[in-house]
Design a protein around this motif. Structure first.
Motif, mmCIF file in Angstrom:
data_model
loop_
_atom_site.group_PDB
_atom_site.id
_atom_site.type_symbol
_atom_site.label_atom_id
_atom_site.label_comp_id
_atom_site.label_asym_id
_atom_site.label_seq_id
_atom_site.Cartn_x
_atom_site.Cartn_y
_atom_site.Cartn_z
ATOM 1 N N PHE A 21 23.252 50.874 48.680
ATOM 2 C CA PHE A 21 24.258 49.864 48.354
ATOM 3 C C PHE A 21 25.016 50.164 47.069
ATOM 4 C CE2 PHE A 21 25.255 46.039 45.868
ATOM 5 C CZ PHE A 21 26.247 45.517 46.683
ATOM 6 N N HIS A 22 26.323 49.979 47.133
ATOM 7 C CA HIS A 22 27.209 49.975 45.975
ATOM 8 C C HIS A 22 28.162 48.812 46.180
ATOM 9 C CE1 HIS A 22 25.785 53.887 44.694
ATOM 10 N NE2 HIS A 22 25.923 54.290 45.932
ATOM 11 N N PRO A 23 28.311 47.902 45.216
ATOM 12 C CA PRO A 23 29.185 46.740 45.430
ATOM 13 C C PRO A 23 30.642 47.153 45.599
ATOM 14 C CG PRO A 23 28.462 46.851 43.147
ATOM 15 C CD PRO A 23 27.711 47.918 43.890
ATOM 16 N N ALA A 24 31.333 46.392 46.417
ATOM 17 C CA ALA A 24 32.766 46.596 46.599
ATOM 18 C C ALA A 24 33.477 46.124 45.333
ATOM 19 C CB ALA A 24 33.260 45.826 47.814
ATOM 20 N N ARG A 25 34.176 47.014 44.672
ATOM 21 C CA ARG A 25 34.870 46.676 43.428
ATOM 22 C C ARG A 25 36.339 46.337 43.675
ATOM 23 N NH1 ARG A 25 31.042 45.289 40.097
ATOM 24 N NH2 ARG A 25 29.497 46.896 39.806
ATOM 25 N N ARG A 84 45.238 31.904 41.755
ATOM 26 C CA ARG A 84 44.078 32.638 42.253
ATOM 27 C C ARG A 84 43.191 33.110 41.116
ATOM 28 N NH1 ARG A 84 45.868 38.648 44.397
ATOM 29 N NH2 ARG A 84 46.816 39.341 42.458
ATOM 30 N N PHE A 85 41.936 33.336 41.488
ATOM 31 C CA PHE A 85 40.985 33.936 40.565
ATOM 32 C C PHE A 85 40.032 34.829 41.341
ATOM 33 C CE2 PHE A 85 38.816 29.975 41.766
ATOM 34 C CZ PHE A 85 37.510 30.377 41.983
ATOM 35 N N TYR A 86 39.372 35.699 40.598
ATOM 36 C CA TYR A 86 38.365 36.588 41.160
ATOM 37 C C TYR A 86 37.007 36.213 40.596
ATOM 38 C CZ TYR A 86 42.147 39.545 42.827
ATOM 39 O OH TYR A 86 43.247 40.019 43.474
ATOM 40 N N SER A 87 35.980 36.500 41.379
ATOM 41 C CA SER A 87 34.609 36.324 40.938
ATOM 42 C C SER A 87 33.776 37.407 41.625
ATOM 43 C CB SER A 87 34.109 34.917 41.293
ATOM 44 O OG SER A 87 32.889 34.647 40.631
ATOM 45 N N GLU A 88 32.491 37.382 41.384
ATOM 46 C CA GLU A 88 31.567 38.324 42.016
ATOM 47 C C GLU A 88 30.352 37.573 42.514
ATOM 48 O OE1 GLU A 88 30.505 41.254 39.126
ATOM 49 O OE2 GLU A 88 32.492 42.177 39.125
ATOM 50 N N ASP A 89 29.829 38.023 43.641
ATOM 51 C CA ASP A 89 28.573 37.445 44.107
ATOM 52 C C ASP A 89 27.423 38.060 43.296
ATOM 53 O OD1 ASP A 89 27.891 39.912 45.304
ATOM 54 O OD2 ASP A 89 28.146 39.190 47.353
ATOM 55 N N PRO A 90 26.193 37.626 43.502
ATOM 56 C CA PRO A 90 25.102 38.092 42.632
ATOM 57 C C PRO A 90 24.771 39.577 42.755
ATOM 58 C CG PRO A 90 24.236 36.676 44.357
ATOM 59 C CD PRO A 90 25.727 36.614 44.444
ATOM 60 N N VAL A 91 25.314 40.259 43.776
ATOM 61 C CA VAL A 91 25.065 41.698 43.896
ATOM 62 C C VAL A 91 26.294 42.511 43.505
ATOM 63 C CG1 VAL A 91 23.226 41.384 45.596
ATOM 64 C CG2 VAL A 91 25.581 41.786 46.393
ATOM 65 N N GLY A 92 27.340 41.834 43.006
ATOM 66 C CA GLY A 92 28.503 42.521 42.466
ATOM 67 C C GLY A 92 29.689 42.672 43.393
ATOM 68 N N ASN A 93 29.640 42.101 44.602
ATOM 69 C CA ASN A 93 30.799 42.160 45.486
ATOM 70 C C ASN A 93 31.935 41.310 44.942
ATOM 71 O OD1 ASN A 93 29.827 43.833 47.660
ATOM 72 N ND2 ASN A 93 28.524 42.120 48.263
ATOM 73 N N ARG A 94 33.139 41.855 44.948
ATOM 74 C CA ARG A 94 34.330 41.160 44.460
ATOM 75 C C ARG A 94 34.795 40.136 45.501
ATOM 76 N NH1 ARG A 94 40.246 43.794 43.589
ATOM 77 N NH2 ARG A 94 40.930 42.442 41.901
ATOM 78 N N LEU A 95 35.128 38.930 45.035
ATOM 79 C CA LEU A 95 35.633 37.860 45.887
ATOM 80 C C LEU A 95 36.904 37.304 45.269
ATOM 81 C CD1 LEU A 95 32.254 35.973 46.400
ATOM 82 C CD2 LEU A 95 33.296 37.603 47.979
ATOM 83 N N GLU A 96 37.909 37.079 46.090
ATOM 84 C CA GLU A 96 39.174 36.476 45.632
ATOM 85 C C GLU A 96 39.272 35.068 46.210
ATOM 86 O OE1 GLU A 96 44.017 36.955 46.183
ATOM 87 O OE2 GLU A 96 42.697 38.566 46.830
ATOM 88 N N PHE A 97 39.639 34.114 45.356
ATOM 89 C CA PHE A 97 39.837 32.725 45.765
ATOM 90 C C PHE A 97 41.281 32.378 45.452
ATOM 91 C CE2 PHE A 97 35.442 33.392 44.664
ATOM 92 C CZ PHE A 97 34.764 32.815 45.709
ATOM 93 N N LEU A 98 42.006 31.836 46.435
ATOM 94 C CA LEU A 98 43.407 31.539 46.207
ATOM 95 C C LEU A 98 43.835 30.253 46.888
ATOM 96 C CD1 LEU A 98 45.646 33.860 48.358
ATOM 97 C CD2 LEU A 98 43.177 33.947 48.489
#
Length: 120
Positions: free
Chosen positions: A62-66, A102-116
């Motif tokens: 695993f490598h988080p999606a940046r 919009r803003f960005y955040s990360e889940d606990p394993v580092g996956n990038r999430l966009e909220f808009l």
């Protein structure tokens, strides 16, 4: 002909299911949905909020999606950002998309999430 996105799958490391459950249910407010038994044996977990379905699958190397990320539309984006921040999640605002907040955040394993949220 394409008609809809059924789900988005993100990767996660082995043994991260409890952290993912806490984040996607408690922080994002999603509901965990059961995986079919044959798929549950592989680990991971699935979540849903309305029409939004996210699958978190276990990836051995695993490598988080940046850069790659799902774009999740929300209502009441300020309150939603406050919700994430109150749970200790990083909130990074970005005003580079015309007609949206919009803003960005990360889940606990580092996956990038966009909220808009579109501007009225």
């Amino acid at each position: 002909m394409l008609t809809a996105v059924d789900h988005v799958q993100l990767a996660a490391p082995t043994g991260s299911e409890d952290a993912l459950r806490a984040y996607y249910t408690d922080v994002l407010g999603m509901t965990e949905i059961p995986k079919p038994p044959v798929l549950a044996a592989r680990g991971g977990c699935w979540f849903q909020a309305g029409a939004v379905v996210l699958h978190l699958g276990i990836e051995q190397d695993f490598h988080p999606a940046r850069k790659a990320h799902p774009g999740l539309r929300v209502t009441g984006i300020e309150a939603y950002a406050d919700r994430l921040a109150s749970h200790g999640a990083k909130v990074v605002w970005d005003d580079n998309l015309p007609g949206h907040r919009r803003f960005y955040s990360e889940d606990p394993v580092g996956n990038r999430l966009e909220f808009l949220e579109p501007l009225a």
